[in-house]
Design a protein around this motif. Structure first.
Motif, PDB file in Angstrom:
ATOM      1  N   ASN A   1       0.841  -1.204   0.000  1.00 26.79           N
ATOM      2  CA  ASN A   1       0.000   0.000   0.000  1.00 26.79           C
ATOM      3  C   ASN A   1       0.873   1.250   0.000  1.00 26.79           C
ATOM      4  N   THR A   2       1.941   1.195   0.803  1.00 30.77           N
ATOM      5  CA  THR A   2       2.847   2.339   0.913  1.00 30.77           C
ATOM      6  C   THR A   2       3.443   2.697  -0.439  1.00 30.77           C
ATOM      7  N   LEU A   3       3.661   1.698  -1.265  1.00 35.88           N
ATOM      8  CA  LEU A   3       4.220   1.927  -2.608  1.00 35.88           C
ATOM      9  C   LEU A   3       3.148   2.408  -3.573  1.00 35.88           C
TER      10      LEU A   3
ATOM     11  N   GLU B   1       8.750   4.080   3.348  1.00 39.12           N
ATOM     12  CA  GLU B   1       8.894   2.635   3.474  1.00 39.12           C
ATOM     13  C   GLU B   1       7.734   2.001   4.233  1.00 39.12           C
ATOM     14  N   GLY B   2       7.172   0.925   3.681  1.00 45.59           N
ATOM     15  CA  GLY B   2       6.286   0.103   4.485  1.00 45.59           C
ATOM     16  C   GLY B   2       7.091  -0.495   5.631  1.00 45.59           C
ATOM     17  N   ASP B   3       6.420  -0.809   6.749  1.00 46.60           N
ATOM     18  CA  ASP B   3       7.175  -1.350   7.887  1.00 46.60           C
ATOM     19  C   ASP B   3       7.788  -2.704   7.538  1.00 46.60           C
ATOM     20  N   SER B   4       7.099  -3.493   6.725  1.00 46.04           N
ATOM     21  CA  SER B   4       7.688  -4.761   6.287  1.00 46.04           C
ATOM     22  C   SER B   4       8.842  -4.509   5.329  1.00 46.04           C
ATOM     23  N   ALA B   5       8.606  -3.690   4.323  1.00 47.89           N
ATOM     24  CA  ALA B   5       9.637  -3.404   3.315  1.00 47.89           C
ATOM     25  C   ALA B   5      10.931  -2.939   3.978  1.00 47.89           C
TER      26      ALA B   5
ATOM     27  N   GLY C   1      12.101  -3.603   6.839  1.00 47.49           N
ATOM     28  CA  GLY C   1      12.788  -4.672   7.561  1.00 47.49           C
ATOM     29  C   GLY C   1      13.803  -5.432   6.719  1.00 47.49           C
ATOM     30  N   PHE C   2      13.622  -5.437   5.396  1.00 47.63           N
ATOM     31  CA  PHE C   2      14.529  -6.189   4.529  1.00 47.63           C
ATOM     32  C   PHE C   2      15.929  -5.582   4.481  1.00 47.63           C
ATOM     33  N   SER C   3      16.040  -4.290   4.734  1.00 47.29           N
ATOM     34  CA  SER C   3      17.371  -3.664   4.665  1.00 47.29           C
ATOM     35  C   SER C   3      17.621  -2.726   5.844  1.00 47.29           C
TER      36      SER C   3
ATOM     37  N   ASN D   1       3.960   2.735   9.486  1.00 49.89           N
ATOM     38  CA  ASN D   1       3.874   1.610  10.418  1.00 49.89           C
ATOM     39  C   ASN D   1       2.422   1.221  10.672  1.00 49.89           C
ATOM     40  N   ASN D   2       1.956   0.261   9.873  1.00 47.66           N
ATOM     41  CA  ASN D   2       0.590  -0.255  10.074  1.00 47.66           C
ATOM     42  C   ASN D   2       0.623  -1.649  10.702  1.00 47.66           C
ATOM     43  N   ASN D   3       1.707  -1.925  11.433  1.00 48.05           N
ATOM     44  CA  ASN D   3       1.827  -3.189  12.188  1.00 48.05           C
ATOM     45  C   ASN D   3       1.879  -4.418  11.316  1.00 48.05           C
ATOM     46  N   GLY D   4       2.284  -4.279  10.062  1.00 40.22           N
ATOM     47  CA  GLY D   4       2.435  -5.518   9.313  1.00 40.22           C
ATOM     48  C   GLY D   4       2.417  -5.386   7.807  1.00 40.22           C
ATOM     49  N   ILE D   5       2.348  -6.549   7.186  1.00 37.21           N
ATOM     50  CA  ILE D   5       2.337  -6.680   5.733  1.00 37.21           C
ATOM     51  C   ILE D   5       0.907  -6.454   5.251  1.00 37.21           C
ATOM     52  N   TYR D   6       0.702  -5.417   4.489  1.00 36.77           N
ATOM     53  CA  TYR D   6      -0.601  -4.987   3.956  1.00 36.77           C
ATOM     54  C   TYR D   6      -1.503  -4.368   5.023  1.00 36.77           C
ATOM     55  N   ARG D   7      -1.522  -4.973   6.218  1.00 36.72           N
ATOM     56  CA  ARG D   7      -2.413  -4.584   7.315  1.00 36.72           C
ATOM     57  C   ARG D   7      -1.860  -5.191   8.589  1.00 36.72           C
ATOM     58  N   GLY D   8      -2.286  -4.656   9.718  1.00 36.68           N
ATOM     59  CA  GLY D   8      -1.839  -5.272  10.975  1.00 36.68           C
ATOM     60  C   GLY D   8      -2.966  -5.912  11.742  1.00 36.68           C
TER      61      GLY D   8
HETATM   62  C1  TPW Z   1      12.026  -9.994  -1.722  1.00 32.67           C
HETATM   63  C2  TPW Z   1       6.308  -9.940  -1.057  1.00 32.67           C
HETATM   64  C3  TPW Z   1       5.280  -7.648  -1.368  1.00 32.67           C
HETATM   65  S1  TPW Z   1       4.902  -6.249  -0.522  1.00 32.67           S
HETATM   66  C4  TPW Z   1       5.472  -6.853   0.944  1.00 32.67           C
HETATM   67  C5  TPW Z   1       5.939  -8.148   0.782  1.00 32.67           C
HETATM   68  C6  TPW Z   1       6.505  -8.955   1.898  1.00 32.67           C
HETATM   69  C7  TPW Z   1       5.443  -6.025   2.192  1.00 32.67           C
HETATM   70  C8  TPW Z   1       4.182  -5.194   2.330  1.00 32.67           C
HETATM   71  O1  TPW Z   1       4.091  -4.656   3.624  1.00 32.67           O
HETATM   72  P1  TPW Z   1       4.613  -3.219   3.963  1.00 32.67           P
HETATM   73  O2  TPW Z   1       3.603  -2.297   3.145  1.00 32.67           O
HETATM   74  O3  TPW Z   1       5.947  -3.002   3.404  1.00 32.67           O
HETATM   75  O4  TPW Z   1       4.484  -3.028   5.419  1.00 32.67           O
HETATM   76  P2  TPW Z   1       2.075  -1.958   3.483  1.00 32.67           P
HETATM   77  O5  TPW Z   1       1.996  -0.492   3.411  1.00 32.67           O
HETATM   78  O6  TPW Z   1       1.187  -2.599   2.449  1.00 32.67           O
HETATM   79  O7  TPW Z   1       1.761  -2.479   4.864  1.00 32.67           O
HETATM   80  N1  TPW Z   1       9.972 -10.743  -0.619  1.00 32.67           N
HETATM   81  C9  TPW Z   1      10.545  -9.985  -1.569  1.00 32.67           C
HETATM   82  N2  TPW Z   1       9.821  -9.198  -2.366  1.00 32.67           N
HETATM   83  C10 TPW Z   1       8.468  -9.194  -2.252  1.00 32.67           C
HETATM   84  N3  TPW Z   1       7.795  -8.428  -3.110  1.00 32.67           N
HETATM   85  C11 TPW Z   1       7.812  -9.947  -1.250  1.00 32.67           C
HETATM   86  C12 TPW Z   1       8.624 -10.714  -0.443  1.00 32.67           C
HETATM   87  C13 TPW Z   1       5.827  -8.602  -0.563  1.00 32.67           C
END
Ligand code: TPW
Ligand code: ADP
Ligand code: MG
Length: 576
Positions: free
Chosen positions: A409-411, A457-461, A463-465, A485-492
């Motif tokens: 969503n953040t993207l 940055e999404g909070d999950s995104a 975390g990768f770097s 920071n929405n507590n997770g991937i897509y939603r918390g």
């Molecule tokens: C290397 C799969 C696509 S988007 C995402 C993941 C894990 C994170 C989304 O959560 P975030 O954003 O960042 O908190 P938000 O606003 O919707 O809550 N591993 C790699 N690339 C991808 N695309 C994934 C997993 C994925």
């Protein structure tokens, strides 16, 4: 002293020597390399040290993937191959993900990895960090080379550079076995063995007949559209592209990383009327954009029923007809192709039918007006639009800042909401939609351009770097990270129906990412409203201090996979 030792000593007195370490550094310097991104260790620790001593900037990361991503985006920003330096097997593999991603995105980069002893690797006798790296890299990059003799370092580096930047740019692997670095040779002969790459990315002029074919098709169009891709941003033909768009009067649609090539607020920009223009256009000119999944392969519902003809400008001939028939292929470099088209437009090129441009304009105004109130909501917790409304204003006021963006969503929402005004200011997940590019891109953007960087940055995104916040603090880079920071991937808010562990997409609630930055001496801020967010970002970008802002977003606000939820496969089996 033995006779042999004595004779070597006499010889070294007579002639100056060089070795593999110095030849690699000299070869890179000769070809204008000013920065290396990497992680030290056996066998390349001294190479990094010596490169630094020789005046090359060597940026040490915490993980090779981030160093590799930094090199890749440095390549995109500068049109010179970004250099990533890693140790053997595990370090190489960590960097390889970034090399593959660079190749997929057509960014020029060179991954240089040290490797173990060939004789032992090839007999699989279990050397330290044993791996046949060249074989592993080859299918994942544009070209892969190994240098075995010090005298070949010059030619090896030259081949790597030319392979990375000529034609369609991409990732190149250069394998340097440990033994090479200590190999000694006469310094004069060494200097003569170096190769300066002349004209590494030669212009590729399109055929006049192909230019005429494209212009004829464009002239006959009733509803023409230009799509600008990141190849157009990479080409640095900004003025020519602006002239083509403005002289032709054709509406343009920027792909994500082409935003800002012309401002998103330009009267011909169809960014806010995307579905309409894709559906209704009759002639589509692609400039440095592939008809891949991001453009629904040029067919299907997205493109509607109206018959379409495509003009495609690309340096890679095999890109033509990859998904649908290309009626007017224009193979060449974008600078040369666009210049030829501009020439061909002449001084009295007819504007596209007013009916079409008016329809696009009206749709765009309608969509902009629909979104406007959502961007002004100043509530806590924030939703994505409220927070992005604040960041949209920041970029309008600071158009030279570089925006790095990843998440779901953040993207997707940031791409739609935040207008860009200058070329190559938006860096994101690219062709793969890969998470983890954030901090590597942010570091290189700051270093290569000297401009302030805003990483959304999404909070999950993140975390990768995320560990690279230490790198950002260590080099005191003007990077402001905003974590949605929405507590997770897509939603918390997901719940594990079986009880026990939390749901797979949910993180620790109320996490304070800002404190990670404070741990390394940077500025950490926690914000809950768009007003607070705007103030904190302004302070960070004005001060240039490394800053991380934890922006608290309503955990229920996001949707599955952002805008691409339709790509998730569906189970047809009913749960018991
Ligand atoms: C290397 C799969 C696509 S988007 C995402 C993941 C894990 C994170 C989304 O959560 P975030 O954003 O960042 O908190 P938000 O606003 O919707 O809550 N591993 C790699 N690339 C991808 N695309 C994934 C997993 C994925
Ligand atoms: P987007 O994701 O923005 O749609 P793509 O990565 O799919 O863009 O497409 C970029 C295209 O640009 C690639 O096909 C690549 O070959 C092409 N390209 C890159 N640099 C140049 C250049 N200098 N001249 C012509 N084409 C280029
Ligand atoms: Mg999230």
């Amino acid at each position: 002293m033995s006779a042999v030792a004595q004779s070597i000593e006499t010889r070294t007195e007579e002639q100056e020597l060089t070795d593999g370490f110095h030849l690699v550094i000299d070869a890179l310097k000769l070809n204008g390399v000013t920065t290396i991104y990497g992680v030290p260790g056996i066998p390349i620790t001294d190479l990094g040290r010596m490169a630094q001593a020789a005046g090359i900037r060597v940026i040490s990361f915490r993980h090779e993937q981030n160093a590799g991503n930094a090199a890749a985006i440095a390549g995109f920003l500068t049109r010179k191959p970004g250099i990533c330096l890693t140790v053997s097997a595990p370090g190489f593999l960590n960097g390889l993900t970034a090399l593959a991603n660079a190749t997929t995105n057509c960014f020029p980069m060179i991954l240089i990895s040290g490797s173990s002893e060939r004789e032992i690797v090839d007999l699989q006798q279990g050397d330290y960090e044993e791996m046949d790296q060249l074989a592993v890299a080859r299918p994942l990059c544009k070209a892969a080379f190994r240098v075995l003799h010090a005298a070949d370092i010059g030619i090896g580096v030259a081949r790597a550079i030319r392979a990375a930047v000529s034609g369609r740019p991409g990732g190149v692997y250069l394998d340097l076995p440990a033994k090479l670095f200590g190999q000694v040779m006469n310094a004069d002969a060494g200097a003569k063995s170096l190769v300066k790459v002349i004209d590494p990315a030669p212009a590729q002029i399109p055929a006049p007949a192909a230019v005429r074919r494209a212009l004829d098709l464009l002239k006959g169009a009733r509803r023409p559209l230009i799509i600008l891709g990141k190849g157009a941003a990479y080409a640095q033909a900004d003025e020519a592209i602006r002239t083509l768009v403005e002289k032709s009067g054709v509406p343009f649609l920027p792909m994500s990383m082409a935003k800002g090539l012309l401002p998103d607020t330009h009267p011909q920009c169809a960014g806010a009327a995307r579905s309409t223009v894709l559906k209704d256009a009759d002639v589509v000119m692609l400039i440095g954009a592939r008809l891949n999944w991001l453009l629904s392969h040029g067919k299907g519902k997205t493109w509607g029923d109206a018959p379409k003809k495509f003009i495609q400008i690309d340096i890679e001939p095999r890109e033509m007809d990859s998904n649908v028939e290309i009626a007017a292929p224009l193979v060449g470099d974008i600078g040369s192709c666009v210049a030829a088209l501009v020439d061909g437009l002449g001084s009295n090129w007819p504007a596209p039918p007013a009916e079409w441009t008016a329809a696009v304009g009206a749709k765009r105004e309608e969509n902009v007006a629909k979104m406007a109130p959502r961007l002004m909501k100043n509530t806590a917790p924030m939703d994505f639009h409220g927070a992005l409304g604040a960041l949209r204003t920041v970029i309008r006021e600071r158009p030279d800042a570089i925006l790095v963006n990843e998440g779901a969503n953040t993207l997707d929402l940031a791409r739609g909401v935040i207008d860009m005004y200058q070329p190559r200011k938006r860096l994101d997940v690219g062709t793969w939609g890969v998470m983890g590019i954030g901090m590597g891109y942010a570091v290189a953007a700051a270093i290569e351009t000297g401009k302030p960087v805003l990483a959304v940055e999404g909070d999950s995104a993140f975390g990768f770097s995320g560990m690279e916040v230490e790198t950002i603090c260590r080099y005191n880079l003007p990077v402001c990270i905003v974590i949605f920071n929405n507590n997770g991937i897509y939603r918390g808010t997901d719940v594990n129906p079986a009880g026990g562990d939390v749901a797979t997409t949910v993180f620790v609630k109320n996490a304070r990412y800002d404190r990670m930055m404070e741990a390394f001496g940077g500025v950490g801020v926690n914000v809950t409203t768009p007003d607070e967010l705007k103030r904190a970002v302004d302070a960070a970008l004005s001060s240039g201090k490394p800053t991380l802002i934890n922006a608290v977003i309503d955990p229920a606000a996001g949707t599955e996979s952002g805008r691409i939820g339709n790509l998730n496969p569906q189970s047809v089996v009913k749960k018991k």
